[in-house]
Design a protein around this motif. Structure first.
Motif, PDB file in Angstrom:
ATOM      1  N   ARG A  19       0.833  -1.203   0.000  1.00  0.00           N
ATOM      2  CA  ARG A  19       0.000   0.000   0.000  1.00  0.00           C
ATOM      3  C   ARG A  19       0.869   1.255   0.000  1.00  0.00           C
ATOM      4  O   ARG A  19       0.601   2.208  -0.732  1.00  0.00           O
ATOM      5  N   TYR A  22       2.469   1.672  -3.437  1.00  0.00           N
ATOM      6  CA  TYR A  22       1.441   2.096  -4.392  1.00  0.00           C
ATOM      7  C   TYR A  22       1.137   3.582  -4.243  1.00  0.00           C
ATOM      8  O   TYR A  22       1.079   4.314  -5.221  1.00  0.00           O
ATOM      9  N   LYS A  23       0.966   4.032  -3.001  1.00  0.00           N
ATOM     10  CA  LYS A  23       0.659   5.439  -2.761  1.00  0.00           C
ATOM     11  C   LYS A  23       1.800   6.347  -3.203  1.00  0.00           C
ATOM     12  O   LYS A  23       1.575   7.405  -3.792  1.00  0.00           O
ATOM     13  N   GLU A  24       3.039   5.953  -2.931  1.00  0.00           N
ATOM     14  CA  GLU A  24       4.186   6.764  -3.322  1.00  0.00           C
ATOM     15  C   GLU A  24       4.329   6.823  -4.838  1.00  0.00           C
ATOM     16  O   GLU A  24       4.620   7.872  -5.395  1.00  0.00           O
ATOM     17  N   LYS A  25       4.144   5.716  -5.510  1.00  0.00           N
ATOM     18  CA  LYS A  25       4.230   5.691  -6.970  1.00  0.00           C
ATOM     19  C   LYS A  25       3.121   6.528  -7.582  1.00  0.00           C
ATOM     20  O   LYS A  25       3.310   7.176  -8.611  1.00  0.00           O
ATOM     21  N   LYS A  26       1.948   6.520  -6.962  1.00  0.00           N
ATOM     22  CA  LYS A  26       0.832   7.306  -7.464  1.00  0.00           C
ATOM     23  C   LYS A  26       1.121   8.802  -7.341  1.00  0.00           C
ATOM     24  O   LYS A  26       0.687   9.594  -8.169  1.00  0.00           O
ATOM     25  N   LYS A  27       1.899   9.186  -6.311  1.00  0.00           N
ATOM     26  CA  LYS A  27       2.299  10.583  -6.130  1.00  0.00           C
ATOM     27  C   LYS A  27       3.365  10.992  -7.135  1.00  0.00           C
ATOM     28  O   LYS A  27       3.657  12.170  -7.289  1.00  0.00           O
TER      29      LYS A  27
END
Length: 50
Positions: A19, A22-27
């Protein structure tokens, strides 16, 4: 019962790690874990040089 608890804890840790990634890559962070990850460019991350 102890095996079940251990498996649940391991799955929970893996889920939280996935998670976070995923959140860091989405940023748009390219070098996750790097102190200057938000400022790194995709091709020239300063973390690779250290």
């Amino acid at each position: 019962m102890a095996d079940f608890i251990a498996i649940v804890i391991i799955v929970m840790i893996l889920g939280l790690a996935i998670r976070y990634i995923y959140k860091e890559k989405k940023k748009g962070v390219h070098c996750i874990g790097c102190p200057s990850a938000g400022a790194c460019h995709k091709a020239a991350c300063s973390c690779k040089n250290k």
